[in-house]
Design a protein around this motif. Structure first.
Motif, short mmCIF file in Angstrom:
data_model
loop_
_atom_site.label_atom_id
_atom_site.label_comp_id
_atom_site.label_asym_id
_atom_site.label_seq_id
_atom_site.Cartn_x
_atom_site.Cartn_y
_atom_site.Cartn_z
N ARG A 139 -8.51 21.88 -1.95
CA ARG A 139 -8.74 21.06 -3.14
C ARG A 139 -7.63 20.02 -3.35
NH1 ARG A 139 -12.77 23.50 -6.37
NH2 ARG A 139 -12.16 22.20 -8.16
N ASP A 140 -6.74 19.88 -2.38
CA ASP A 140 -5.67 18.89 -2.48
C ASP A 140 -6.22 17.49 -2.22
OD1 ASP A 140 -4.06 21.03 -2.94
OD2 ASP A 140 -2.94 20.91 -1.05
N GLU A 141 -5.40 16.48 -2.49
CA GLU A 141 -5.85 15.09 -2.37
C GLU A 141 -4.77 14.24 -1.70
OE1 GLU A 141 -7.71 12.67 -1.96
OE2 GLU A 141 -8.50 11.97 -3.89
N LEU A 142 -5.21 13.33 -0.85
CA LEU A 142 -4.35 12.28 -0.32
C LEU A 142 -4.63 11.03 -1.16
CD1 LEU A 142 -2.37 11.10 1.77
CD2 LEU A 142 -4.37 10.54 3.18
N GLU A 143 -3.70 10.68 -2.03
CA GLU A 143 -3.91 9.54 -2.93
C GLU A 143 -3.50 8.25 -2.23
OE1 GLU A 143 -1.78 10.33 -6.54
OE2 GLU A 143 -3.33 11.73 -7.27
N LEU A 144 -4.37 7.25 -2.30
CA LEU A 144 -4.13 5.94 -1.71
C LEU A 144 -4.06 4.91 -2.82
CD1 LEU A 144 -6.84 6.12 1.12
CD2 LEU A 144 -4.47 6.92 1.24
N SER A 145 -3.14 3.99 -2.71
CA SER A 145 -3.03 2.96 -3.74
C SER A 145 -2.66 1.62 -3.12
CB SER A 145 -1.98 3.35 -4.79
OG SER A 145 -0.69 3.47 -4.21
N VAL A 146 -3.05 0.56 -3.79
CA VAL A 146 -2.70 -0.81 -3.41
C VAL A 146 -2.16 -1.50 -4.67
CG1 VAL A 146 -3.53 -3.02 -2.53
CG2 VAL A 146 -4.47 -0.89 -1.62
N ALA A 160 0.85 -1.19 0.00
CA ALA A 160 0.00 0.00 0.00
C ALA A 160 0.89 1.24 0.00
CB ALA A 160 -0.91 0.00 1.22
N ALA A 161 0.39 2.33 -0.57
CA ALA A 161 1.17 3.56 -0.64
C ALA A 161 0.25 4.76 -0.48
CB ALA A 161 1.93 3.65 -1.96
N ILE A 162 0.80 5.86 0.03
CA ILE A 162 0.06 7.11 0.14
C ILE A 162 0.91 8.23 -0.45
CG2 ILE A 162 -1.23 6.37 2.17
CD1 ILE A 162 0.63 8.09 3.88
N GLU A 163 0.25 9.21 -1.05
CA GLU A 163 0.95 10.34 -1.68
C GLU A 163 0.08 11.58 -1.57
OE1 GLU A 163 4.36 11.76 -3.13
OE2 GLU A 163 4.03 9.58 -3.00
N TYR A 164 0.70 12.71 -1.22
CA TYR A 164 -0.04 13.97 -1.14
C TYR A 164 0.10 14.71 -2.47
CZ TYR A 164 -1.97 18.28 0.79
OH TYR A 164 -2.77 19.37 1.04
N LYS A 165 -1.02 15.12 -3.05
CA LYS A 165 -1.03 15.81 -4.33
C LYS A 165 -1.64 17.20 -4.18
CE LYS A 165 0.77 12.67 -7.02
NZ LYS A 165 2.07 12.89 -7.67
N ARG A 166 -0.88 18.22 -4.56
CA ARG A 166 -1.39 19.58 -4.53
C ARG A 166 -2.42 19.78 -5.65
NH1 ARG A 166 3.96 23.45 -3.61
NH2 ARG A 166 4.71 22.45 -1.68
N SER A 167 -3.27 20.78 -5.47
CA SER A 167 -4.30 21.07 -6.46
C SER A 167 -3.77 21.92 -7.60
CB SER A 167 -5.48 21.80 -5.80
OG SER A 167 -5.03 22.98 -5.14
N PHE A 168 -2.51 22.33 -7.53
CA PHE A 168 -1.89 23.10 -8.60
C PHE A 168 -0.58 22.42 -8.96
CE2 PHE A 168 -1.18 24.86 -4.44
CZ PHE A 168 0.18 25.12 -4.37
#
Length: 448
Positions: A301-308, A232-240
């Motif tokens: 408007r940012d996102e915490l992306e989750l992946s498996v 599993a992984a997490i990543e913070y993505k800005r809205s710009f």
């Protein structure tokens, strides 16, 4: 850290409740709708000044009452504390710490720290980005309570700037709107500066938090999912567009541990860079913002992306994988909060009913050693035998102390049982002499 007592007055279904608590496991059992979750909701509110179930405070006040009161007695290695919260219908809430009124309720944040697992946690994986942003901000405040003020400042500026954008009206509208649009444009530079300043501090703090949280999430997911599933992984993505340099090794500012990232930038330098990047992004989207009347760039408007396994969890993860990831986020929060400090209070609100047997046992093994664990369950058999301790039955807002649920199976080998004594064989019976045929005499026995 642990609770020693929880007292409620007119909170949800409780007219009056006084619950003694101790370190270790405490179980609240009862049928659905009897008030189990109300108890742990009150504990969570005492820690965060918010409910995990209700956006407003009004539902927390018992029907027909004017106010609800929560009292939580807390014991730590350093001292004891008493948190008292008065929820008032239609009026400002009041908070006292050790019987002293606080002018700012948020000053009580950090006195009690909790990590709450609940069925609603599935929204962290399957829900909207706002659920994940709220998760980060709540953990941020638990780590460093000063960020409650940063978060409040940003929300206030965002609300006022959005109202200003809406007042401009659509492009090409009536003359009054066009004049208003010109006035708004002249004012936006000031609000852009405010939004960039408060937003940059919140944004960089979130990025630091995700960097610190990432290894704990990876480890917890592997432990809960089992059988080598993942990663599993997490990543913070800005809205710009602008993204920060790799922040491996950077830790949360405001906890006394802030340092430099791999690029050698300090926390202050990262904040200033983010502020400049956000101001530039706001200028780029200004025309669209004026047309739509909404703020299109910033932490909201940012996102915490989750992946498996390299795939987005939202949409690709199975139900079991989604639950494992949601549990991993909470377990990672617990690990991060206890690093260098006392354990937060762990709350498991009817979680075991949502899990299969394997995940139940693995979760129980991971949390059993916490200083204090509060568990709610409608079916006692759902709770793994590893979690046993004090037990209260809940019925119609009334608590009754009950016998602890089943104890864990003993590890010692049972004493050997004595073998039954052998049964004596019956003595042999003499064979009957042969019957002489009619008309003949029996043969005589051989002489000795």
């Amino acid at each position: 850290m642990h609770l020693t007592r929880l007292a409620l007055t007119d909170f949800r279904s409780y007219v009056d409740a006084n619950v003694p608590l101790a370190p270790g496991v405490t179980i609240f059992s009862g049928q659905n709708g009897e008030g189990k979750t109300n108890l742990v909701e009150a504990v969570g509110y005492a820690a965060t000044l918010a409910s995990h179930r209700a956006a407003q405070d009004a539902p927390l006040i018992r029907k027909g009452a004017d106010q609800a009161i929560i009292r939580a007695a807390i014991s730590t290695a350093a001292n004891d504390a008493l948190v008292e919260i008065e929820l008032n219908a239609g009026r400002a809430n009041r908070v006292r710490l050790n019987r002293t009124p606080l002018s700012r309720p948020r000053d009580v944040l950090g006195v009690l720290r909790t990590v709450l697992f609940a069925p609603e946690d599935l929204a962290l994986v399957k829900g909207d980005p706002g659920d994940r942003r709220r998760f980060l901000d709540d953990l941020l405040v638990a780590m460093a309570p000063r960020y409650a003020a940063v978060r409040a400042d940003y929300d206030r500026v965002l609300k006022q700037r959005t109202a200003l954008l809406k007042s401009a009206g659509p492009k090409g509208g009536p003359k009054g709107n066009r004049e208003s649009r010109e006035t708004v444009t002249a004012t936006l530079d000031v609000w852009d500066a405010h939004l960039a300043r408060t937003g940059a501090e919140l944004l960089v703090a979130r990025e630091h938090l995700v960097t610190a949280l990432r290894p704990h999430v990876e480890k917890s997911y592997a432990a809960v999912a089992g059988d080598g599933r993942g990663p599993a992984a997490i990543e913070y993505k800005r809205s710009f567009e602008s993204q920060p340099p790799d922040q491996a090794g950077a830790v949360l500012a405001g906890t006394g541990q802030a340092g430099k990232d791999e690029a050698g930038a300090t926390h202050g330098e990262r904040v200033r860079a983010a502020e400049q990047a956000l101001r530039e992004a706001l200028l780029e989207v200004r025309a669209s913002e004026l047309d739509r009347g909404v703020c299109l760039a910033g932490p909201h408007r940012d996102e915490l992306e989750l992946s498996v396994r390299g795939l987005p969890a939202r949409g690709y993860a199975s139900h079991g994988e989604s639950w494992s990831l949601a549990l991993a986020l909470r377990l990672a929060s617990f690990d991060l909060l206890r690093t260098g400090r006392e354990d937060p209070v762990l709350i498991l609100d009817d979680v075991f009913a949502e899990l299969d047997a394997g995940r139940r046992d693995r979760l129980a093994a991971l949390v059993a050693e916490a200083e204090q664990v509060l568990v709610t369950a409608a079916v006692l058999e759902d709770i793994p035998s590893l979690l046993t301790g004090a037990h209260f039955k809940v019925s119609a807002g009334t608590l009754t102390e009950a016998a602890p649920p089943r104890e864990p199976a003993p590890t010692a080998e049972p004493a050997p049982t004595a073998e039954p004594a052998p049964t004596a064989e019956p003595p042999p019976t003499a064979e009957p002499p042969p019957t002489a045929e009619p008309g003949t005499a029996p043969e005589a026995a051989d002489a000795p």
